[in-house]
Design a protein around this motif. Structure first.
Motif, PDB file in Angstrom:
ATOM      1  N   MET A   1       0.805  -1.265  -0.041  1.00 19.52           N
ATOM      2  CA  MET A   1      -0.056  -0.101   0.021  1.00 19.52           C
ATOM      3  C   MET A   1       1.006   1.307  -0.027  1.00 19.52           C
ATOM      4  N   PRO A   2       0.448   2.531  -0.650  1.00 14.02           N
ATOM      5  CA  PRO A   2       1.318   3.250  -0.762  1.00 14.02           C
ATOM      6  C   PRO A   2       1.413   4.397   0.566  1.00 14.02           C
ATOM      7  N   GLU A   3       2.553   5.054   0.681  1.00 14.21           N
ATOM      8  CA  GLU A   3       2.773   5.566   1.820  1.00 14.21           C
ATOM      9  C   GLU A   3       3.041   7.117   1.453  1.00 14.21           C
ATOM     10  N   ARG A   4       3.391   7.904   2.636  1.00 16.10           N
ATOM     11  CA  ARG A   4       3.445   9.386   2.197  1.00 16.10           C
ATOM     12  C   ARG A   4       4.349   9.685   1.059  1.00 16.10           C
ATOM     13  N   GLY A   5       3.769  10.447   0.144  1.00 13.28           N
ATOM     14  CA  GLY A   5       4.671  11.021  -0.803  1.00 13.28           C
ATOM     15  C   GLY A   5       4.632   9.979  -2.211  1.00 13.28           C
ATOM     16  N   ASP A   6       4.291   8.680  -2.042  1.00 15.18           N
ATOM     17  CA  ASP A   6       4.403   7.893  -3.212  1.00 15.18           C
ATOM     18  C   ASP A   6       2.974   7.585  -4.047  1.00 15.18           C
ATOM     19  N   VAL A   7       2.285   8.288  -3.883  1.00 15.06           N
ATOM     20  CA  VAL A   7       0.878   7.963  -4.798  1.00 15.06           C
ATOM     21  C   VAL A   7       1.144   7.986  -5.947  1.00 15.06           C
ATOM     22  N   LEU A   8       1.708   8.918  -6.477  1.00 15.64           N
ATOM     23  CA  LEU A   8       1.972   9.282  -8.200  1.00 15.64           C
ATOM     24  C   LEU A   8       2.652   7.885  -8.618  1.00 15.64           C
ATOM     25  N   ALA A   9       3.604   7.226  -7.679  1.00 16.94           N
ATOM     26  CA  ALA A   9       4.406   6.208  -8.023  1.00 16.94           C
ATOM     27  C   ALA A   9       3.736   4.777  -8.432  1.00 16.94           C
ATOM     28  N   VAL A  10       2.347   4.684  -7.683  1.00 18.61           N
ATOM     29  CA  VAL A  10       1.616   3.362  -8.059  1.00 18.61           C
ATOM     30  C   VAL A  10       1.328   3.488  -9.432  1.00 18.61           C
ATOM     31  N   GLY A  11       1.685   2.263  -9.888  1.00 21.47           N
ATOM     32  CA  GLY A  11       1.585   1.996 -11.383  1.00 21.47           C
ATOM     33  C   GLY A  11       2.424   2.451 -12.416  1.00 21.47           C
ATOM     34  N   GLY A  12       3.493   3.022 -11.785  1.00 18.76           N
ATOM     35  CA  GLY A  12       4.572   3.856 -12.525  1.00 18.76           C
ATOM     36  C   GLY A  12       5.218   2.677 -13.332  1.00 18.76           C
ATOM     37  N   ALA A  13       5.625   1.631 -13.024  1.00 14.38           N
ATOM     38  CA  ALA A  13       6.335   0.573 -13.814  1.00 14.38           C
ATOM     39  C   ALA A  13       5.446   0.275 -15.077  1.00 14.38           C
ATOM     40  N   ALA A  14       4.062   0.128 -14.867  1.00  7.29           N
ATOM     41  CA  ALA A  14       3.378  -0.263 -16.063  1.00  7.29           C
ATOM     42  C   ALA A  14       3.279   0.926 -16.862  1.00  7.29           C
ATOM     43  N   LEU A  95     -16.685  -2.567  -9.021  1.00  3.78           N
ATOM     44  CA  LEU A  95     -15.645  -1.788  -8.927  1.00  3.78           C
ATOM     45  C   LEU A  95     -14.610  -2.025  -9.919  1.00  3.78           C
ATOM     46  N   PRO A  96     -13.930  -0.951 -10.358  1.00  3.24           N
ATOM     47  CA  PRO A  96     -12.624  -1.469 -11.340  1.00  3.24           C
ATOM     48  C   PRO A  96     -11.636  -1.825 -10.254  1.00  3.24           C
ATOM     49  N   ARG A  97     -11.051  -3.304 -10.748  1.00  2.00           N
ATOM     50  CA  ARG A  97     -10.179  -4.134  -9.951  1.00  2.00           C
ATOM     51  C   ARG A  97      -8.741  -3.446 -10.335  1.00  2.00           C
ATOM     52  N   GLY A  98      -7.990  -3.552  -9.301  1.00  2.00           N
ATOM     53  CA  GLY A  98      -6.452  -3.120  -9.446  1.00  2.00           C
ATOM     54  C   GLY A  98      -6.356  -1.693  -9.558  1.00  2.00           C
ATOM     55  N   ALA A  99      -7.314  -0.880  -8.962  1.00  2.00           N
ATOM     56  CA  ALA A  99      -7.075   0.591  -8.954  1.00  2.00           C
ATOM     57  C   ALA A  99      -6.424   1.214  -7.894  1.00  2.00           C
ATOM     58  N   LEU A 100      -5.935   2.272  -8.072  1.00  2.00           N
ATOM     59  CA  LEU A 100      -5.505   3.330  -6.841  1.00  2.00           C
ATOM     60  C   LEU A 100      -6.589   3.613  -6.208  1.00  2.00           C
ATOM     61  N   ALA A 101      -7.045   3.046  -4.885  1.00  2.00           N
ATOM     62  CA  ALA A 101      -8.369   3.628  -4.530  1.00  2.00           C
ATOM     63  C   ALA A 101      -8.105   4.513  -3.383  1.00  2.00           C
ATOM     64  N   ALA A 119      -9.537  -5.521  -4.812  1.00  2.00           N
ATOM     65  CA  ALA A 119      -8.172  -5.831  -5.058  1.00  2.00           C
ATOM     66  C   ALA A 119      -7.387  -4.692  -5.559  1.00  2.00           C
ATOM     67  N   PRO A 120      -7.425  -3.434  -4.792  1.00  2.00           N
ATOM     68  CA  PRO A 120      -6.552  -2.366  -5.339  1.00  2.00           C
ATOM     69  C   PRO A 120      -5.269  -2.598  -5.347  1.00  2.00           C
ATOM     70  N   ALA A 121      -4.575  -1.737  -6.193  1.00  3.45           N
ATOM     71  CA  ALA A 121      -3.067  -1.532  -6.272  1.00  3.45           C
ATOM     72  C   ALA A 121      -2.429  -0.717  -5.310  1.00  3.45           C
ATOM     73  N   GLY A 122      -3.248   0.170  -4.415  1.00  4.72           N
ATOM     74  CA  GLY A 122      -3.171   0.811  -3.223  1.00  4.72           C
ATOM     75  C   GLY A 122      -4.351   1.092  -2.775  1.00  4.72           C
ATOM     76  N   LEU A 123      -4.114   1.447  -1.446  1.00  2.17           N
ATOM     77  CA  LEU A 123      -5.727   2.030  -0.781  1.00  2.17           C
ATOM     78  C   LEU A 123      -5.186   3.404   0.178  1.00  2.17           C
ATOM     79  N   LEU A 124      -5.720   4.217  -0.021  1.00  2.00           N
ATOM     80  CA  LEU A 124      -5.441   5.514   0.714  1.00  2.00           C
ATOM     81  C   LEU A 124      -6.719   5.816   1.746  1.00  2.00           C
ATOM     82  N   GLY A 125      -6.273   5.981   2.952  1.00  2.00           N
ATOM     83  CA  GLY A 125      -7.398   6.200   3.785  1.00  2.00           C
ATOM     84  C   GLY A 125      -7.242   6.390   5.043  1.00  2.00           C
ATOM     85  N   PHE A 126      -7.824   6.729   6.142  1.00  2.00           N
ATOM     86  CA  PHE A 126      -7.508   7.170   7.546  1.00  2.00           C
ATOM     87  C   PHE A 126      -7.300   5.799   8.347  1.00  2.00           C
ATOM     88  N   ASP A 127      -6.597   5.729   9.281  1.00  2.00           N
ATOM     89  CA  ASP A 127      -6.381   4.697  10.268  1.00  2.00           C
ATOM     90  C   ASP A 127      -5.932   3.531   9.443  1.00  2.00           C
TER      91      ASP A 127
END
Length: 345
Positions: A1-14, A95-101, A119-127
């Motif tokens: 799952m993405p951490e601080r500052g790397d949101v835009l990197a999710v899916g970058g390899a693809a 829901l679209p699978r493999g998304a940045l959610a 099955a998201p590629a990443g999930l951003l949320g609280f807690d």
């Protein structure tokens, strides 16, 4: 799952390999006011990932406003739900699978579980691991901007305005629009008090209109009759969709309502308003304090916003209080430019 500052990197390899990056999926399966308080966060996400398909999972009724609120998103129709509802497998399958959610719905666990089921590629949320902690006393708009800022995406909580096409300039002599309804009984002020406000505004020489959904037309009719308004004053049930309701708000000189979606429409359209709060705290759901043309009336109570009876704090507000507030409205400042749609690359 993405951490601080790397949101835009999710899916970058693809993307570097010539493939499309995963779509962005945002969950906000709530009502009109909830959509409008999330507009700054949605616009920030729209600008941050213009190369991705951007999907907002929200009720279909909100679709007409989406091109004005966050034009880069498409709407995926999902039913509105509040906490305590378990994940629905059939819903998750749509829901679209493999998304940045991105969870702009709540703190979980139900909303988190629903997004995880896709099955998201990443999930951003609280807690969540790597995410910020939930603050229950935070203003709803600033809450979601803080979530994005934690992950390196700048979001301006003041970016709330929407611009209606072909809207006439604001007219301070426009009608007083009273919206007496609310989704729950806890936030419904008594009809006889609305009638008193309508009579008072008429005595000031102002046209008075009543708005609401089709189910609220009988309520609006009772208020109109008690206030001695003409039948044409009852506009409840006459607007085709939320865009029609927004147009009705936009031509008002001032809006009077409870803590409802119409209050947030008045904020988004920069129409002066008087908003009656009862079980909910305006520090969490009220208009921005730097917009003095909105006036909040609140007796200081907090309670269940979904209760089956009018909240006692709301009943402490009298018709004279509302009429006093309506007599002291200031003109709104000019609005921001409308957001510009950017096609994905």
């Amino acid at each position: 799952m993405p951490e601080r500052g790397d949101v835009l990197a999710v899916g970058g390899a693809a993307a570097r390999a010539g493939g499309a990056p995963p779509p962005l999926l945002v969950l906000r399966a709530l009502g009109l006011g909830d959509l409008l308080t999330a507009v700054p966060a949605l616009r920030a996400l729209d600008a941050a990932v213009p190369d991705r398909r951007r999907v907002l999972a929200a009720p279909r009724a909100l679709a007409p406003l989406l091109p004005l609120a966050a034009p880069g998103f498409e709407l995926l129709d999902v039913p509105a739900f509040v906490g305590g509802v378990p994940p629905d497998r059939a819903l998750a399958a749509r829901l679209p699978r493999g998304a940045l959610a991105v969870n702009l719905h709540g703190r979980g666990p139900e909303s988190h579980a629903l997004l995880r089921a896709a099955a998201p590629a990443g999930l951003l949320g609280f807690d969540l691991p790597g995410g910020p902690a939930w603050n229950d006393d935070e203003h709803e708009t600033r809450r979601w901007c803080r979530l994005l800022a934690h992950h390196g995406i700048a979001a301006d909580p003041a970016n709330l305005d929407i611009a209606l096409p072909d809207r006439e300039p604001y007219d301070p002599d426009g009608p007083t629009l009273i919206h007496p309804g609310a989704a729950s009984a806890a936030r419904r002020w008594p009809p006889e008090r609305w009638a008193q406000v309508a009579r008072g505004e008429r005595a000031r020489g102002r046209e008075v209109l009543l708005s609401g959904g089709a189910s609220e037309a009988p309520l609006a009719q009772r208020i109109a009759e008690r206030a001695g308004l003409p039948p044409s004053a009852n506009r409840a049930g006459t607007t085709r969709d939320v865009l029609g309701l927004a147009r009705l708000v936009a031509r008002a000189g001032r809006v009077v309502c409870g803590d409802t979606g119409v209050a947030h429409l008045a904020t988004a359209l920069r129409v002066p308003s008087v908003i009656l709060f009862g079980p909910t705290d305006p520090a969490r759901w009220g208009p921005p304090p730097e917009r003095p043309w909105h006036r909040v009336l609140w007796a200081g109570g907090r309670g269940d916003p979904h209760a089956a009876a009018t909240d006692p704090a709301l009943l402490e507000i009298g018709a004279a209080d509302v009429l006093d507030a309506l007599s002291a409205r200031s003109a709104p400042a000019p609005g921001r430019p409308a957001p510009v749609a950017r096609p994905g690359r």
